[in-house]
Every structure is written in C-alpha cells, then in structure tokens.
Scaffold this motif. Structure first.
Motif, PDB file in Angstrom:
ATOM      1  N   UNK A 124     -46.866 103.370 -12.786  1.00 55.08           N
ATOM      2  CA  UNK A 124     -47.223 104.519 -13.638  1.00 55.08           C
ATOM      3  C   UNK A 124     -46.735 105.850 -13.068  1.00 55.08           C
ATOM      4  N   UNK A 125     -46.734 105.975 -11.733  1.00 60.28           N
ATOM      5  CA  UNK A 125     -46.230 107.207 -11.117  1.00 60.28           C
ATOM      6  C   UNK A 125     -44.733 107.362 -11.351  1.00 60.28           C
ATOM      7  N   UNK A 126     -43.984 106.279 -11.241  1.00 62.28           N
ATOM      8  CA  UNK A 126     -42.548 106.332 -11.496  1.00 62.28           C
ATOM      9  C   UNK A 126     -42.262 106.840 -12.910  1.00 62.28           C
ATOM     10  N   UNK A 127     -43.027 106.355 -13.877  1.00 62.87           N
ATOM     11  CA  UNK A 127     -42.842 106.797 -15.258  1.00 62.87           C
ATOM     12  C   UNK A 127     -43.137 108.282 -15.400  1.00 62.87           C
ATOM     13  N   UNK A 128     -44.173 108.745 -14.728  1.00 58.96           N
ATOM     14  CA  UNK A 128     -44.540 110.161 -14.843  1.00 58.96           C
ATOM     15  C   UNK A 128     -43.536 111.069 -14.124  1.00 58.96           C
ATOM     16  N   UNK A 129     -42.992 110.591 -13.013  1.00 60.09           N
ATOM     17  CA  UNK A 129     -41.941 111.371 -12.343  1.00 60.09           C
ATOM     18  C   UNK A 129     -40.719 111.481 -13.250  1.00 60.09           C
ATOM     19  N   UNK A 130     -40.353 110.375 -13.888  1.00 60.37           N
ATOM     20  CA  UNK A 130     -39.212 110.396 -14.800  1.00 60.37           C
ATOM     21  C   UNK A 130     -39.435 111.407 -15.920  1.00 60.37           C
ATOM     22  N   UNK A 150     -33.741 106.278 -15.054  1.00 58.50           N
ATOM     23  CA  UNK A 150     -34.371 104.969 -15.191  1.00 58.50           C
ATOM     24  C   UNK A 150     -35.346 104.777 -14.034  1.00 58.50           C
ATOM     25  N   UNK A 151     -36.651 104.739 -14.303  1.00 57.35           N
ATOM     26  CA  UNK A 151     -37.640 104.725 -13.221  1.00 57.35           C
ATOM     27  C   UNK A 151     -37.475 103.577 -12.226  1.00 57.35           C
ATOM     28  N   UNK A 152     -37.116 102.397 -12.682  1.00 58.49           N
ATOM     29  CA  UNK A 152     -37.066 101.238 -11.796  1.00 58.49           C
ATOM     30  C   UNK A 152     -35.801 101.169 -10.947  1.00 58.49           C
ATOM     31  N   UNK A 153     -34.743 101.829 -11.386  1.00 58.28           N
ATOM     32  CA  UNK A 153     -33.464 101.680 -10.688  1.00 58.28           C
ATOM     33  C   UNK A 153     -32.921 102.985 -10.096  1.00 58.28           C
ATOM     34  N   UNK A 154     -33.465 104.144 -10.490  1.00 57.71           N
ATOM     35  CA  UNK A 154     -32.918 105.426 -10.039  1.00 57.71           C
ATOM     36  C   UNK A 154     -33.959 106.315  -9.367  1.00 57.71           C
ATOM     37  N   UNK A 155     -35.100 105.756  -9.038  1.00 54.13           N
ATOM     38  CA  UNK A 155     -36.202 106.545  -8.510  1.00 54.13           C
ATOM     39  C   UNK A 155     -36.898 105.787  -7.385  1.00 54.13           C
ATOM     40  N   UNK A 156     -37.257 106.522  -6.322  1.00 49.51           N
ATOM     41  CA  UNK A 156     -37.918 105.912  -5.170  1.00 49.51           C
ATOM     42  C   UNK A 156     -38.956 106.873  -4.611  1.00 49.51           C
ATOM     43  N   UNK A 157     -40.198 106.409  -4.510  1.00 48.32           N
ATOM     44  CA  UNK A 157     -41.241 107.194  -3.859  1.00 48.32           C
ATOM     45  C   UNK A 157     -41.105 106.988  -2.355  1.00 48.32           C
ATOM     46  N   UNK A 158     -41.165 108.079  -1.605  1.00 46.70           N
ATOM     47  CA  UNK A 158     -40.917 108.023  -0.158  1.00 46.70           C
ATOM     48  C   UNK A 158     -42.089 108.614   0.623  1.00 46.70           C
ATOM     49  N   UNK A 159     -42.122 108.310   1.905  1.00 41.74           N
ATOM     50  CA  UNK A 159     -43.154 108.854   2.791  1.00 41.74           C
ATOM     51  C   UNK A 159     -42.762 110.271   3.200  1.00 41.74           C
TER      52      UNK A 159
END
Length: 375
Positions: free
Chosen positions: A63-69, A81-90
């Motif tokens: 859900x966070x990936x979708x909201x970032x997109x 594309x949330x699943x292929x072009x986005x990464x949550x990092x530390x």
C-alpha cells in the motif's frame, strides 16, 4: 589495510559530540528538535498493537508503494510502476549507497559537484572506482563547461543534489537543459539525483528529475520521508529508477537490509492519507525567515537560502580562523554548534562559511541567535 584510509569520523558526528560535551545548542546536524505530528504519533501507537511487525516484501509495503507512486504523479506528473520502479530504503543514505554499489564498477569515474555531501564519496571508493570532484560556481550554480571537461571515457555517473545541502541552492531549468545535453552526448552516463529536500523549498519551487522525460530512463531519484515528516531517526526513504536499473539495485538491497522497518512503513502509508507535503515549504519558510530576522543584528552575513532547512553564513568579518577552528570555538566559547563548509570540498576550500540548521523550535532558535549575536 583500510578500504577507506582517508575517511575518518564525520564532521557531523564530531560537532554533535562536542555540542553534548559543552552543553551547546546543536545547529550542526540536520535534524528537527520539535515533536512529530500528533496524528503520526497516534498512528504509531495504534499500530504497535497490531500485526505489523514481521518482514515485508523487499520493495516495500505494497500500500505504501502505491501511495508513493501517487505522490510522485501528483507532484511531478510522472507515472511509475510501483512493483518494478520503486524501492523503500533504510533512509536516503542507504538508497545512495545501494545505488552506487549496484551500478558503479571498478575503475569507473563518478562526478561529484562540490561542496558535496559526505555520503557520496565513500560508496564510490568501496567500488574501487574514482570520484572526480568539480567545484560549483561561486553562487553554487553548476559550471557546465567545467563539468563537461571533467568527463572521460570512464565516466559512469554524475551525482546531483537539488535542493542543495549545504548551500540551499535550487537548480534552474537551464541547468536541467545542460544536463540533458550531457546525457544525450554520453549514452552510458547515469544520473543519481539526491532530492531529499524536495518539499522544503521557498520562493522558487524545486524542479525534479522526475519532471524531465529525457532524464528519467537514465536516472535514480532519491527521496526521504525522514526529512519530509520530521522523523529522521526512522531512517525511511525511497528511490525511483527505471526497471533495468532497479533490477540491479534490488540485487544489492536484498543482501544489505532485505526490507525496511515494517512498523514505520505501515505508519507512513496511513499518514500519507492525512497530510499534504505542499504545506512543508511554508512551514520551513517561516522558520528560515524567523531565524534570519533574529540574526539581522549579528556580525554574520547570511547567504541566500532557496530550499532545505540550512542557512549558510559568512563569519569573514568576525575572524580569520579556518572554518573548522571557528566552529570548534563557536561551541566552546559561545555554546552554538555549526558545520564548517570546507568539509564539503575535496580540497578543503575555506570560504569562511558555516552552516546552521534552522529546523528547531522557536525557543531554540531564539537562544541560539542571542548567543550568535554576541559573537
């Protein structure tokens, strides 16, 4: 044998340590000292009792990936594309480190624009690659003639930071046009764009790589929830990259952290429904203007600040000391910690400038200014 023989304890750690030892007001390290939003605190308190404490997918909480997109699309009109072009990092630092480890090879060259943040060089050196440091102009705009002269057949990446730490400078459209020409001219060049202060801008709005179609397919853009939502200690950021670059980045990410703190990700995901990042610039502009007003009768000369929560100030009319010694004396004799600008330059260029962080409550800014006006 050390892999980083010329890198020691960072100036940020040193100045913060001295600030504690001398009970000084810490305007050196870039973190707010005021509470987080009560709405966010309430979300965390509720989530602590729920089942959100186990591993999440490598890319991030779905859900966070979708909201970032959606945030990227709303802010910059870029569809990702949330699943292929986005990464949550530390945090953004891990995003930068991971990107460089994944994309830079031995003997490559990476261009840094000085003054530059200290997290850029170390991961390049750990790749057995080389940094090529190029000074910005005196007004901290990029010198594109100088930058292109620094290019060679080994140039793999250029790292840009906009809005800029430590100077608060924001790039103009002409700067992006010049960068786009370089990307066209050098087909193997990649851009790493550090945009952690993207929502902290004032009179002039931030232009993002996200909004430049000619750059998007060759760029990695780094953002920070820590900076945007006053939760620097959570260490949650994210990066956006085209799939062909993201595939390589995720290979490193999975062995470096695997996934990022689950509670923080879920909390931020819920908080994004309640908050508007557009209000952040107004909040910090009031801080900037108040701090500048408090210092108007000091002997410091304040430089322009277009974004970030940092204020550069010249002490040239106060002392001939080098900036590191001046900052140390500012702590021991006047009880205020700042960061010397020379540490952001490869050659230690000393321009008699120091950096103050104004992401503090008004009482802290008032007391710090009282002490600084006495210098």
């Amino acid at each position: 044998m050390s892999k980083l023989p010329n890198i020691g304890t960072s100036i940020f750690t040193l100045m913060s340590k001295m600030a504690v030892e001398h009970n000084a007001i810490n305007l050196s390290q870039g973190f707010p000292n005021f509470p987080i939003d009560e709405k966010l605190a309430d979300i965390v308190a509720q989530l602590a009792k729920e089942n959100v404490h186990q591993y999440l997918p490598i890319s991030g909480y779905p859900p966070l990936l979708l909201k970032i997109a959606k945030l990227v699309e709303k802010s910059y009109h870029r569809t990702i594309q949330p699943q292929t072009e986005l990464l949550v990092t530390a945090g953004a630092t891990q995003a930068i480190f991971t990107t460089i480890q994944a994309l830079v090879n031995s003997n490559d060259e990476v261009i840094l624009l000085d003054p530059s943040y200290d997290s850029y060089e170390a991961p390049v050196l750990l790749c057995n690659a080389q940094t090529v440091r190029v000074d910005l102009n005196d007004d901290y705009t990029p010198n594109w003639e100088r930058i292109e002269k620094a290019f060679s057949s080994k140039t793999k990446m250029i790292i840009i930071n906009n809005p800029h730490n430590p100077t608060g400078k924001i790039w103009k459209d002409s700067d992006f046009l010049a960068l786009e020409k370089l990307v066209e001219k050098y087909p193997d060049l990649m851009v790493l764009s550090d945009e952690v202060y993207e929502h902290i801008t004032f009179e002039q709005k931030h232009i993002s790589v996200h909004s430049r179609p000619k750059l998007c397919n060759r760029s990695v853009v780094v953002s920070s929830f820590g900076k945007s939502f006053h939760v620097t200690g959570w260490k949650v950021g994210y990066l956006v990259a085209p799939e062909h670059l993201m595939t390589e980045i995720k290979k490193v990410h999975q062995f470096l952290v695997f996934c990022v703190n689950s509670l923080s990700q879920v909390a931020i995901s819920e908080y994004l429904d309640l908050v508007s990042v557009e209000e952040l610039g107004t909040f910090y502009q009031e801080k900037r203007d108040y701090f500048r007003k408090l210092l108007q009768n000091s002997r410091f000369k304040l430089m322009p600040c277009e974004g970030t929560y940092f204020q550069l100030a010249s002490y040239a009319s106060i002392s001939d000391e080098n900036d590191v010694d001046f900052c140390k004396r500012l702590i021991t004799e006047h009880g205020v910690a700042a960061i010397p600008l020379s540490v952001f330059y490869a050659d230690g260029k000393d321009l008699k400038l120091v950096r103050f962080c104004f992401a503090k409550d008004n009482a802290t800014l008032e007391e710090a200014a009282r002490r600084l006006c006495a210098v």
